[in-house]
Design a protein around this motif. Structure first.
Motif, short mmCIF file in Angstrom:
data_model
loop_
_atom_site.label_atom_id
_atom_site.label_comp_id
_atom_site.label_asym_id
_atom_site.label_seq_id
_atom_site.Cartn_x
_atom_site.Cartn_y
_atom_site.Cartn_z
N GLY A 389 0.83 -1.20 0.00
CA GLY A 389 0.00 0.00 0.00
C GLY A 389 0.86 1.25 0.00
N LEU A 390 0.18 2.38 0.31
CA LEU A 390 0.87 3.67 0.25
C LEU A 390 0.46 4.52 1.44
CD1 LEU A 390 0.31 4.56 -3.52
CD2 LEU A 390 2.46 3.78 -2.49
N ALA A 391 1.42 5.26 1.96
CA ALA A 391 1.12 6.37 2.88
C ALA A 391 1.21 7.64 2.05
CB ALA A 391 2.12 6.39 4.04
N LEU A 392 0.16 8.43 2.08
CA LEU A 392 0.06 9.60 1.19
C LEU A 392 -0.14 10.87 2.01
CD1 LEU A 392 -2.29 7.32 -0.35
CD2 LEU A 392 -0.91 8.45 -2.10
N MET A 393 0.28 12.00 1.44
CA MET A 393 0.11 13.29 2.12
C MET A 393 0.05 14.41 1.07
SD MET A 393 2.59 15.41 4.72
CE MET A 393 3.56 16.07 3.37
N LEU A 394 -0.80 15.38 1.33
CA LEU A 394 -0.79 16.67 0.60
C LEU A 394 -0.99 17.76 1.65
CD1 LEU A 394 -2.30 17.59 -2.80
CD2 LEU A 394 -2.58 19.13 -0.85
N ALA A 395 -0.06 18.71 1.71
CA ALA A 395 -0.11 19.77 2.72
C ALA A 395 0.06 21.13 2.05
CB ALA A 395 0.96 19.56 3.79
N ASP A 396 -0.58 22.14 2.65
CA ASP A 396 -0.54 23.51 2.11
C ASP A 396 -0.39 24.47 3.28
OD1 ASP A 396 -0.81 25.91 0.85
OD2 ASP A 396 -2.83 25.56 0.10
#
Length: 579
Positions: A389-396
């Motif tokens: 699987g994947l650990a995902l992130m999007l931050a602003d």
């Protein structure tokens, strides 16, 4: 007005010389005006002094010349009364003898004793003829005429050649001017001009093309009632006795011009040498030389000194900016290198992502980390790609540039550390929030979305801290789920416990899309916001394509539009389950 592009460019030397010539011409004109006024005042003053000195002496000379005529008048009256009984011829002879005896200075005498007859006309050049009746009323027939020689008056004045005339009340005039080779240049005024000359002050008259200064005096002679003696000075004679002021003005103007030209040369050297040095410095600066080792010419001009100091400050500022630009370029390289270079998705899933910073370094970041779920556990551990699987992130982060890049980079590191330690999403988000509250200044925060994908089951667990809206596209129904944030942004000091992660099942063909606000705030040419509807339209149009193509379509749309704030980062992360 002449346009600036058509004006001829001149050097400082030409400009200063031109202005100098203009100032000298103006000064010369002023000095000529002052000299002319001074010259007139000096002529009037000299005429006033000369005439005031000469007029009393000249009056005495004329009165002395007329004294014989007065004596002749008295003698004729006495002789006419004494010899009233004589024959006319004898009476005339007696009267003539009495007049010559009483006034030997008389030039000629003529007597008539016949009633109604005038005495013989006397023709004596340059003499004044006087006529009167002698005796009682009964002897009205006795008429006497004498000729009196008039003097020349030049010698009676102060050595200045004088023109003069005797003007009686009837307008009869007798010239008293000196004649011969020593006579003054010019002619005496006509009687009309002479009549305007008064007794109080010198007056200037023009006659025969010549200017004269004159003054008169009343003689008060009984034989010439109302007669005036008029003295005249040629203006040319007065000017000859005065210094030539116009010539002196010309000499002074030339001297000023010469001194000014020398001063202009000195000033241009004082101005142009520092300016030439600054121009040379600017040329070297335009070629990339920021050291500035040239020798600068010293200057005493305050403005040039300020310009030189400003130039040095500009060079130093450019060096600092270039260093900063270099640092930012390195920071961008580090930030871009921190982004996943390859989006390796586990079997059955596709990934697409992009991040376009508005400046050298951006406040948006995304991350993808392969993980594994050992022994069916829900807590992942780091794994080599592609993993389970994947650990995902999007931050602003709020703002742009380095100040925004630091906290999102810090958050990425904390996520990776939490995954490596086997912590669940809630724990990672809570601890990251506590750390950012301590690190970020007031008014700064970070919106973040974190996801954990289990490729084996197709389950995506997510937790959003202020990052919204999120989109889930269900391919079977061709419908969207618009998902709000689960918690406030990180760093604002959330008091309560963070909620548990949300769970989403991704069926074949389904997509999960996360975009930063920079994409949503893009605007069309008409000013309408791109918004979530625009993102949904692109997803719906490209939902059957690979996740990379969906991300590329979003990126192309964002680049075609413009940002409402004219500078905001754009980032998107697309997860798609292959059909």
């Amino acid at each position: 007005m002449i346009p600036a592009r058509q004006r001829r460019q001149v050097s400082i030397r030409e400009d200063l010389l031109g202005n100098l010539v203009l100032l000298v011409l103006l000064a010369t004109g002023v000095m000529l005006g002052v000299a002319t006024a001074t010259d007139r005042a000096m002529v009037r003053h000299l005429a006033s002094i000369t005439l005031a000195t000469a007029l009393p002496a000249a009056s005495e000379v004329v009165r002395a010349a007329l004294a014989p005529a007065t004596a002749a008048w008295n003698a004729s009256a006495a002789a006419a009364a004494m010899h009233a009984d004589d024959s006319p011829a004898a009476r005339r002879r007696r009267i003539e003898q009495a007049i010559r005896a009483a006034a030997p200075g008389i030039a000629a005498v003529a007597v008539s004793t016949t009633r109604g007859a005038a005495p013989p006309a006397l023709e004596v050049p340059g003499a004044l003829r006087l006529e009167w009746r002698a005796g009682a009323a009964a002897d009205a027939a006795v008429r006497v005429e004498v000729a009196v020689a008039l003097p020349t008056l030049a010698d009676a004045a102060t050595g200045v050649p004088l023109h003069s005339m005797l003007l009686d009340a009837s307008g009869n005039a007798w010239p008293l001017s000196r004649t011969g080779p020593d006579a003054p240049i010019g002619i005496a005024p006509d009687r009309a001009s002479a009549a305007r000359i008064d007794t109080d002050a010198p007056r200037r008259v023009v006659s025969g093309g010549h200017a004269w200064w004159g003054r008169s005096a009343s003689l008060d002679e009984p034989l010439l009632p109302g007669a005036r003696l008029i003295l005249l000075l040629p203006e040319a004679t007065l000017r000859a006795a005065l210094p030539p002021l116009e010539g002196a003005v010309g000499v002074v103007a030339l001297a000023l011009l010469a001194v000014g030209a020398l001063r202009v040369l000195a000033l241009t050297r004082a101005y142009t040498r520092p300016l030439d040095a600054l121009v040379a410095e600017s040329v070297s600066l335009s070629r990339g030389d920021l050291e500035g080792h040239r020798d600068r010419a010293p200057t005493h001009v305050l403005e040039l000194g300020r310009l030189e100091r400003a130039h040095r400050a500009m060079r130093a500022g450019l060096r600092s900016l270039l260093r900063l630009e270099s640092d930012l370029r390195i920071a961008r390289q580090i930030q871009q290198a921190a982004l996943p270079q390859f989006l390796d998705a586990p079997a059955g899933f596709e990934l697409g992502a992009f991040s376009d910073p508005a400046t050298e370094t951006g406040g948006d970041v995304y991350d993808v980390m392969p993980v594994a779920f050992p022994d069916g556990s829900e807590h992942p551990v780091a794994s080599a790609p592609p993993g389970d699987g994947l650990a995902l992130m999007l931050a602003d982060a709020t703002g742009h540039g380095v100040g925004a890049a630091l906290p999102v980079t810090q958050l990425r590191a904390m996520l990776r550390m939490g995954v490596r330690l086997g912590a669940d999403l809630g724990t990672v988000v809570a601890e990251a929030d506590h750390q950012l509250c301590e690190d970020l200044p007031n008014g700064r925060f970070v919106t973040a979305w974190l996801g954990l994908l289990d490729a084996r089951s197709g389950i995506l667990r997510t937790l959003s801290a202020g990052q919204a809206p999120l989109l889930r596209y269900r391919a079977a129904e061709r419908a969207f789920d618009i998902i709000p944030a689960d918690a406030p942004p990180l760093g604002v000091g959330f008091d309560g416990p963070f909620p548990q992660a949300s769970t989403w099942m991704l069926e074949p063909g389904d997509l999960f899309v996360v975009v930063s606000d920079g994409v949503l705030e893009r605007r069309t040419t008409s000013g309408a916001a791109f918004g979530i509807e625009g993102v949904m339209a692109i997803i719906d149009r490209h939902h059957a394509s690979h996740a990379r193509e969906v991300a590329a379509a979003l990126r192309a749309a964002a680049r075609e539009l413009h940002d409402a704030d004219d500078a905001d980062d754009c980032t998107a992360l697309v997860i798609r389950r292959a059909p």
